[in-house]
Design a protein around this motif. Structure first.
Motif, PDB file in Angstrom:
ATOM      1  N   ILE A   1       0.779  -1.186  -0.099  1.00  0.00           N
ATOM      2  CA  ILE A   1       0.056   0.040   0.060  1.00  0.00           C
ATOM      3  C   ILE A   1       0.971   1.279  -0.134  1.00  0.00           C
ATOM      4  CG2 ILE A   1      -1.675   1.231   1.228  1.00  0.00           C
ATOM      5  CD1 ILE A   1      -2.913  -1.299   2.382  1.00  0.00           C
ATOM      6  N   VAL A   2       0.517   2.110  -1.068  1.00  0.00           N
ATOM      7  CA  VAL A   2       1.409   3.429  -1.063  1.00  0.00           C
ATOM      8  C   VAL A   2       0.522   4.311  -0.866  1.00  0.00           C
ATOM      9  CG1 VAL A   2       2.885   4.800  -2.697  1.00  0.00           C
ATOM     10  CG2 VAL A   2       3.023   2.351  -2.940  1.00  0.00           C
ATOM     11  N   THR A   3       0.756   5.308  -0.009  1.00  0.00           N
ATOM     12  CA  THR A   3      -0.047   6.525   0.385  1.00  0.00           C
ATOM     13  C   THR A   3       0.339   7.714  -0.234  1.00  0.00           C
ATOM     14  OG1 THR A   3      -0.571   5.724   2.495  1.00  0.00           O
ATOM     15  CG2 THR A   3      -0.961   7.954   2.215  1.00  0.00           C
ATOM     16  N   LEU A   4      -0.588   8.476  -0.992  1.00  0.00           N
ATOM     17  CA  LEU A   4      -0.458   9.673  -1.555  1.00  0.00           C
ATOM     18  C   LEU A   4      -1.161  10.738  -1.186  1.00  0.00           C
ATOM     19  CD1 LEU A   4      -0.510   8.705  -5.452  1.00  0.00           C
ATOM     20  CD2 LEU A   4       1.569   8.595  -3.913  1.00  0.00           C
ATOM     21  N   ALA A   5      -0.718  12.165  -1.206  1.00  0.00           N
ATOM     22  CA  ALA A   5      -1.441  13.123  -0.751  1.00  0.00           C
ATOM     23  C   ALA A   5      -2.478  13.673  -2.092  1.00  0.00           C
ATOM     24  CB  ALA A   5      -0.756  14.394  -0.576  1.00  0.00           C
ATOM     25  N   PHE A   6      -3.901  13.574  -1.620  1.00  0.00           N
ATOM     26  CA  PHE A   6      -4.786  13.816  -2.619  1.00  0.00           C
ATOM     27  C   PHE A   6      -4.873  15.564  -2.771  1.00  0.00           C
ATOM     28  CE2 PHE A   6      -9.049  14.466  -3.787  1.00  0.00           C
ATOM     29  CZ  PHE A   6      -9.456  13.583  -5.141  1.00  0.00           C
ATOM     30  N   GLN A   7      -4.602  16.180  -3.723  1.00  0.00           N
ATOM     31  CA  GLN A   7      -4.687  17.615  -3.814  1.00  0.00           C
ATOM     32  C   GLN A   7      -5.723  17.780  -4.937  1.00  0.00           C
ATOM     33  OE1 GLN A   7      -0.554  18.722  -4.446  1.00  0.00           O
ATOM     34  NE2 GLN A   7      -0.102  18.813  -2.402  1.00  0.00           N
ATOM     35  N   GLY A   8      -7.121  17.775  -4.636  1.00  0.00           N
ATOM     36  CA  GLY A   8      -8.117  17.810  -5.584  1.00  0.00           C
ATOM     37  C   GLY A   8      -8.164  19.153  -6.049  1.00  0.00           C
ATOM     38  N   HIS A   9      -8.068  20.169  -5.363  1.00  0.00           N
ATOM     39  CA  HIS A   9      -8.021  21.588  -5.586  1.00  0.00           C
ATOM     40  C   HIS A   9      -6.997  21.815  -6.676  1.00  0.00           C
ATOM     41  CE1 HIS A   9      -5.313  21.291  -2.368  1.00  0.00           C
ATOM     42  NE2 HIS A   9      -4.845  22.590  -2.912  1.00  0.00           N
ATOM     43  N   TYR A  10      -6.055  21.116  -6.929  1.00  0.00           N
ATOM     44  CA  TYR A  10      -4.789  21.335  -7.982  1.00  0.00           C
ATOM     45  C   TYR A  10      -4.950  20.320  -8.736  1.00  0.00           C
ATOM     46  CZ  TYR A  10      -2.539  24.963  -4.769  1.00  0.00           C
ATOM     47  OH  TYR A  10      -2.300  26.084  -4.239  1.00  0.00           O
TER      48      TYR A  10
END
Length: 455
Positions: free
Chosen positions: A436-445
């Motif tokens: 499992i790899v975790t990413l930052a979810f920057q939906g506004h960008y």
């Protein structure tokens, strides 16, 4: 007409330049220094006369057989005589005629280009004739006829032949050693997320399926990946979008590249600061001609295949395809009588076959069914078909982790993970599964970013 030329129907004679063919062979008989250049420009089948093909093959065989070959009318004549084909090509006298027919060995490359161009014209005529005959017969579907014809046209344009394959261990060994020395497959593509690259490689000929629930970030994943390949790795990328139009795709791309709020881009309500960021990346976007966004309606496998051939014919052979998303693709043929699961299975298998045909990774975005809501997804959660799991070389499942809730006994002890998204590598023929790899979810960008940590 001299004694070595053939009579024919002048009005309907296919494109051919016998003098150029003779000049190519005569140049090879006169000077072995031009043979390498001739081999690089023309194939044996480019010669119209069968006896010219025989002579070309004999010269190249003699040339490759020795470190210090002796190529002239006498040695080639002896070789043809030994093979029993000397009489079929016109005897020794014809070999001497070829030498005499050369205006200048210095122009040998131009003679070869003429031979090649005439062969391409004949290939166009033959392909068009076959396609016309099938169309008149009306025994096949129009898209099938068109797709086969386009494949033949593209093969002629690139010089590819279905017979030119390398299957033996001996053919593959040198490439395998190169990969061992490099420590990786040099043809494989990376992703924009360094922590995911430690687990997954995007290898040619493989189908990579990325699944998510509705609004779960799969389109962001696809656009971020394609932009990385096209803009940062300078490899042509195709996004075949059935989910969004071209304007929305460009807005998402711009938001990610310029760090401008996606909502303001979509509504065209930019601030002065936003404009300054957009102008800063303008040159980068203007030059991204190898990044193709195809939002054509009713995209099918045939249409994507045709788009790939169009890209290759325009000097931008695709390095990756992102299909957004699989279950929205239109099945081939109308009223096939198949149920939806069978149609999706055909599409999934077709994407896998296409990846192998073009020797590129194809990333298929796919949607989960409703049963996956509220829990960690499984490979069996893909909507409409279980064949997606079987056809995929790599499967990545996107999951938004639940947040702590003091009123829920099962959730109140969870760690706060707002703005994070998990990529679960559920299947991986290139490496370890289950990571499992975790990413930052920057939906506004409109983007996903590496956090640099792994669970």
């Amino acid at each position: 007409m001299n004694e070595y030329e053939e009579p024919g129907d002048i009005e309907r004679q296919p494109p051919v330049d016998l003098e150029a063919e003779q000049a190519v062979l005569g140049s090879m008989l006169l000077s072995q220094h031009v043979i390498d250049r001739m081999i690089a420009i023309v194939e044996p089948v480019a010669f119209y006369r069968p006896q010219h093909q025989t002579i070309f093959n004999t010269i190249t065989a003699l040339y490759s057989r020795s470190r210090n070959p002796k190529i002239d009318p006498i040695t080639v004549g002896n070789e043809l005589d030994r093979a029993g084909t000397l009489g079929k090509i016109g005897g020794r006298g014809y070999l001497h005629h070829l030498v005499a027919a050369v205006p200048s060995v210095a122009h040998a490359e131009r003679y070869a280009e003429i031979v090649r161009d005439k062969a391409l014209l004949r290939a166009v005529i033959e392909t068009a004739t076959r396609a016309a005959a099938r169309a008149y017969a009306q025994q096949d579907q129009a898209m099938e006829i068109l797709d086969d014809a386009m494949a033949e046209f593209q093969g002629a344009a690139t010089g590819a032949s279905p017979l030119e394959v390398k299957l033996s261990v001996g053919d593959r060994w040198a490439t395998f050693l190169d990969e061992l020395e490099a420590g990786k497959d040099p043809r494989a593509l990376d992703t924009p997320w360094h922590d995911l690259n430690d687990v997954v490689e995007l290898k040619p000929g493989q189908l990579i399926t990325v699944g998510a629930a509705t609004g779960g970030g799969k389109s962001l994943f696809g656009m971020n990946l394609a932009a990385h390949v096209a803009i940062r790795r300078n490899r042509a990328a195709l996004v075949a979008s059935m989910e969004m139009g071209g304007g929305e795709l460009v807005a998402r791309l711009t938001a990610a590249e310029a760090s401008v709020d996606l909502d303001r881009l979509i509504r065209r309500k930019l601030t002065d600061a936003d404009w300054a960021k957009v102008i800063k990346v303008s040159d980068r976007m203007q030059n991204a001609r190898n990044f193709i966004l195809d939002d054509s309606p009713n995209l099918t496998l045939s249409k994507i295949r045709a788009r790939l051939r169009w890209m290759a014919s325009h000097g931008h052979p695709a390095g990756i395809v992102v299909a957004d998303y699989l279950q929205l693709m239109t099945p081939e043929g109308a009223n096939s009588g198949k149920n939806r699961a069978q149609e999706v299975a055909d599409i999934s298998r077709g994407l896998k076959t296409m990846a192998m045909e073009f020797e590129i990774p194809i990333v298929a975005l796919a949607q989960f069914n409703r049963g996956a809501v509220g829990r960690q997804p499984l490979v069996s959660d893909f909507k409409d078909s279980s064949s997606i799991e079987q056809d995929s070389n790599v499967i990545v499942l996107m999951h938004t982790p639940p947040q702590p809730d003091p009123d829920d006994p099962e959730l109140k002890h969870l760690k706060e993970r707002t703005g994070e998204i998990d990529l679960i590598v559920a299947k991986n023929r290139n490496g370890i599964s289950g990571r499992i790899v975790t990413l930052a979810f920057q939906g506004h960008y409109g983007r996903l970013q590496s956090l640099g940590r792994e669970y």
